[in-house]
Motif scaffolding. Structure first.
Motif, short mmCIF file in Angstrom:
data_model
loop_
_atom_site.label_atom_id
_atom_site.label_comp_id
_atom_site.label_asym_id
_atom_site.label_seq_id
_atom_site.Cartn_x
_atom_site.Cartn_y
_atom_site.Cartn_z
N ALA A 279 -53.67 29.68 -56.81
CA ALA A 279 -54.73 28.86 -56.22
C ALA A 279 -55.39 29.51 -55.01
O ALA A 279 -56.46 29.05 -54.58
N LEU A 280 -54.80 30.58 -54.46
CA LEU A 280 -55.29 31.14 -53.20
C LEU A 280 -56.75 31.56 -53.28
O LEU A 280 -57.54 31.28 -52.37
N SER A 286 -63.59 28.31 -51.80
CA SER A 286 -64.08 26.99 -51.38
C SER A 286 -64.30 26.95 -49.87
O SER A 286 -65.22 26.30 -49.38
N SER A 287 -63.46 27.70 -49.13
CA SER A 287 -63.63 27.76 -47.67
C SER A 287 -64.94 28.44 -47.29
O SER A 287 -65.60 28.05 -46.32
N ILE A 288 -65.31 29.47 -48.06
CA ILE A 288 -66.59 30.15 -47.80
C ILE A 288 -67.75 29.18 -48.02
O ILE A 288 -68.67 29.08 -47.19
N GLU A 302 -63.61 23.55 -56.44
CA GLU A 302 -62.44 22.67 -56.39
C GLU A 302 -62.17 22.05 -57.76
O GLU A 302 -61.02 21.91 -58.18
N ASP A 303 -63.26 21.68 -58.48
CA ASP A 303 -63.10 21.12 -59.82
C ASP A 303 -62.51 22.17 -60.77
O ASP A 303 -61.67 21.85 -61.62
N LEU A 304 -62.97 23.42 -60.61
CA LEU A 304 -62.42 24.50 -61.44
C LEU A 304 -60.92 24.66 -61.21
O LEU A 304 -60.14 24.84 -62.14
N ARG A 305 -60.54 24.61 -59.93
CA ARG A 305 -59.13 24.74 -59.60
C ARG A 305 -58.31 23.61 -60.21
O ARG A 305 -57.23 23.84 -60.79
N ASN A 309 -55.46 23.27 -63.37
CA ASN A 309 -54.15 22.71 -62.98
C ASN A 309 -53.43 23.61 -61.98
O ASN A 309 -52.21 23.80 -62.05
N LEU A 310 -54.21 24.16 -61.05
CA LEU A 310 -53.64 25.02 -60.02
C LEU A 310 -53.47 24.18 -58.75
O LEU A 310 -54.44 23.72 -58.16
N VAL A 311 -52.25 23.99 -58.36
CA VAL A 311 -51.94 23.15 -57.20
C VAL A 311 -51.86 24.01 -55.95
O VAL A 311 -51.20 25.04 -55.93
N LYS A 312 -52.57 23.56 -54.92
CA LYS A 312 -52.48 24.26 -53.64
C LYS A 312 -51.06 24.15 -53.11
O LYS A 312 -50.38 23.14 -53.29
#
Length: 446
Positions: A279-280, A286-288, A302-305, A309-312
């Motif tokens: 997820a990194l 997303s931060s950019i 964020e929707d792509l992540r 199913n990638l959990v922060k």
């Protein structure tokens, strides 16, 4: 088990170690609990497993149980416990361990001395690390590298360089780890020329051939200095085969720092092509978008992540108060004093706004859940708890398992000024010292 050896304490200790190193700490606990009476080896194996899995608080609890069982800790136990204290900035617990080590006559042990230097520096007390270094009768390249690395994490390039030069004057040859610490110091201080010079000296002066880690450290130095073209060229021409996940991630982080959207997207695409289950890359990209106000793109990434199913990695913050470790997570409601914590945060928010504070993010652009998470970041909760639980004027020390976000960084600067407190946050990348509205990182790593 078929051979009837599962009750043998030495076999069980080896099993605990195996399960922990294979990533199944639960199985390690099961083996440990089946022992009728563990010894220092089995206790130390489980404690070490907890430390390796970033469960510093659990390691401290195990150590207390070990003492209650009257099992005497040894050198291996203490080294693991000092690492546990480092991971959650439990300075008082670390000092307690140090006192035990002195009492048992183990302070002269080189490995323990090196672990003490590392513990003090990672707990935000570089002065104690410096004192410990000079208390040691014998030091080696690891001792010097630990001290240099500590100065680097504290954004003190000049002290790191001074220690590096002094080390060579003492005829102790640096190794690859020493140079990683020196390059890290240059990166934290955003010193481009100095970083390139030290990288060049590795091979020319000390015959140390740079590894991929050293090259990626140089990528970080170049990228953070704003020379993103040069950083990308370096990654593309590295003398190593295979994908370079760490290098592209470092460049993406530099793009975040400098608000470079298009190049950041290129880095993100490279990262996903190399490792699509982490997820990194999504978090940095997303931060950019958030930094430059591209909220539609922020939502898309964020929707792509979430679709993947990638959990922060869950953000956690730890604070030590009266020798007890308190843990906070984002938007936490589990702590027994959480009501008072949120009241303190609300009070601080009003005072910060009076000083002109404006949150970096536009909260009306976020879903309700995102707003709640933003308002209750783990480090803010831990700091607020520290402020209401300790005497005025005392230092507040917090550990966070991830990087401090930009808005929290700006908030804590103001909180340190309002409360007239020194606040130390040890995050995953460096140690921030906030005092009178400023941070030692000069906002370079926020």
């Amino acid at each position: 088990m078929e051979s009837g050896l599962d009750s043998n304490v030495y076999v069980s200790s080896a099993l605990i170690n195996m399960y922990a190193k294979c990533g199944t700490l639960d199985n390690a606990y099961v083996v440990f609990e089946k022992l009728s009476k563990g010894n220092v080896v089995s206790w130390s194996a489980l404690i070490q497993g907890c430390v390796e899995h970033s469960h510093g608080k659990a390691a401290l609890q195990l150590f207390r149980h070990m003492e209650e069982e009257c099992v005497e800790p040894n050198e291996v136990t203490y080294i693991s416990m000092l690492k546990a204290c480092s991971s959650i900035t439990a300075l008082e617990q670390g000092k307690h361990m140090h006192a035990q080590i002195i009492q048992k006559g183990l302070e002269s042990n080189l490995s323990i001395g090196n672990a003490l230097i590392d513990m003090y520096s990672k707990c935000g007390s570089i002065c104690d690390a410096h004192t410990m270094f000079h208390r040691m009768f014998n030091v080696d390249v690891i001792s010097w590298s630990s001290l240099i690395g500590g100065y680097a994490k504290h954004n003190n390039y000049h002290s790191a360089l001074g220690a590096f030069l002094c080390m060579q004057e003492m005829n102790i040859e640096p190794n690859g780890i020493t140079y990683l610490s020196v390059l890290s110091a240059c990166s934290h201080a955003v010193l481009f020329a100095e970083g390139c010079y030290h990288f060049k000296c590795m091979a020319e002066t000390h015959s140390i051939w740079p590894t991929l880690e050293h090259y990626n450290a140089l990528v970080d130095i170049i990228g953070r200095s704003g020379r993103l073209d040069a950083a990308e060229d370096l990654i593309e021409t590295l003398p190593f085969g295979g994908p370079n996940y760490a290098g592209w991630t470092s460049l993406l982080d530099s793009c975040r720092l400098h608000g470079e959207v298009s190049r950041g997207k290129e880095c993100f695409d490279r990262i996903v092509s190399i490792e699509d289950r982490d997820a990194l890359g999504y978090v940095l990209m997303s931060s950019i978008y958030a930094k430059v106000g591209l909220w539609d793109d922020f939502r898309k990434i964020e929707d792509l992540r979430k679709c993947a199913n990638l959990v922060k990695k869950p953000a956690k913050a730890y604070i030590e108060v009266d020798s007890s470790i308190h843990e906070f997570i984002v938007d936490d409601n589990s702590h027994p004093q959480i009501h008072e914590v949120y009241m303190k945060l609300s009070s601080l928010d009003l005072r910060m706004r009076e000083l002109g504070y404006i949150p970096q993010q536009r909260l009306d652009s976020f879903p309700v859940k995102e707003v709640a998470a933003f308002c209750g970041h783990s480090e803010k909760l831990a700091i607020a708890f520290g402020l209401i639980s300790t005497p005025e004027g005392t230092t507040v020390r917090v550990a966070k398992n991830l990087r401090v976000c930009t808005d929290c960084h700006n908030s804590v600067k103001l909180i340190s000024k309002i409360e007239r407190r020194e606040i130390i946050i040890a995050d995953a990348y460096q140690i921030h010292h906030f005092r009178e509205g400023d941070c030692c990182c000069k906002d370079e790593y926020a």
